[in-house]
Enzyme design. Structure first.
Site, short mmCIF file in Angstrom:
data_model
loop_
_atom_site.label_atom_id
_atom_site.label_comp_id
_atom_site.label_asym_id
_atom_site.label_seq_id
_atom_site.Cartn_x
_atom_site.Cartn_y
_atom_site.Cartn_z
N LYS A 8 0.84 -1.19 0.00
CA LYS A 8 0.00 0.00 0.00
C LYS A 8 0.88 1.25 0.00
CE LYS A 8 -3.89 -2.31 2.27
NZ LYS A 8 -4.89 -2.20 1.22
N HIS A 92 -7.40 -2.12 -7.52
CA HIS A 92 -7.56 -2.37 -6.08
C HIS A 92 -8.72 -1.52 -5.56
CE1 HIS A 92 -6.73 -2.28 -1.76
NE2 HIS A 92 -6.12 -3.42 -1.95
N GLU A 164 -11.70 -9.18 -3.33
CA GLU A 164 -11.50 -8.52 -2.04
C GLU A 164 -12.81 -7.86 -1.60
OE1 GLU A 164 -8.60 -5.41 -2.34
OE2 GLU A 164 -9.50 -4.58 -4.14
#
Length: 250
Positions: A8, A92, A164
């Site tokens: 990240k 993401h 996710e």
């Protein structure tokens, strides 16, 4: 099977060196049926490669939608390949949902298409928000996001899908193994019906959402969970235990 480390927007050279020294203590995976990809912040990618064990690959967390040029601050797929990195994570949930970014399904799909054309392997991410899950729209959201990618991708041999659930990222909440399996099977079924049965069978589907050393083995035992997209736990030595969860499949 694929374990993935997401740095990240974290880390310093000192913390990366320290973590890589800890990760070096684990047994080699060079001849094992598992791939480990580390994706640090782009500015540290070269440094990470220089101190990371050689059986772990290095990738980036994002790239530009097309060829480089007058796009200040962006990193093109060509640059990633030229730097010797083979992988890039795309779409993401933070890039999809942070108010400062708000990347669309189409933007992410175009990135996937272009990165693949430059020879990179990609990890496109899909997943639902809490309100979407509570409204019973998990499969609808995943299928919408997958459909955008499938419209742009012809060769799936370098695609690893990461599911996710956004409500489980960094919250400490984890989908139960049964919940994860249910969604992963739905993703595989969609690929079989909308791409091909062969692609559905061979495409790895990762689970990402507060994976740690305590829950990784139970998740790994699910038939359609092929690996993990790891966040916070990837910054700790316990990441090695998560990598070792591949042994549950043997």
């Amino acid at each position: 099977i694929n374990a993935e480390y997401m740095g990240k927007c974290n880390s310093t050279r000192a913390s990366i060196r320290e973590l890589c020294q800890e990760l070096a203590k684990g047994e080699s995976v060079a001849d094992q049926p598992v791939e480990v990809v580390v994706t640090p912040p782009a500015i540290y990618a070269d440094f990470t490669r220089s101190v990371l064990r050689p059986d772990f690959a290095v990738g980036l967390q994002n790239c530009w939608v097309g060829k480089g040029g007058a796009f200040t601050g962006e990193i093109s797929a060509e640059m990633i390949a030229d730097a010797g990195m083979q992988w890039v994570v795309l779409g993401h949930s933070e890039r999809r949902h942070l108010s400062q970014l708000k990347e669309s399904d189409e933007t992410i799909a175009v990135k996937c298409e272009y990165a693949l054309a430059q020879g990179l392997s990609i990890i496109p991410c899909i997943g639902e928000l809490l309100e979407e899950r509570e409204a019973g729209k998990t499969n609808e959201v995943n299928q919408r996001q997958l459909a955008a990618i499938a419209a742009k991708v012809k060769d799936w041999s370098k695609v690893v899908v990461a599911y996710e659930p956004v409500w489980a990222i960094g919250t400490g909440k984890v989908a139960t193994p049964e919940q994860a399996q249910e969604v992963h099977k739905a993703i595989r079924d969609w690929l079989a019906s909308n791409v091909s049965p062969a692609v559905a069978q061979t495409t790895r589907i990762l689970y990402g959402g507060s994976v740690n050393a305590k829950n990784c083995e139970e998740l790994a035992r699910q038939p359609d969970v092929d690996g993990f997209l790891v966040g916070g736990a990837s910054l700790k030595p316990e990441f090695l235990q998560i990598v070792s969860a591949y042994k549950c499949k043997l």
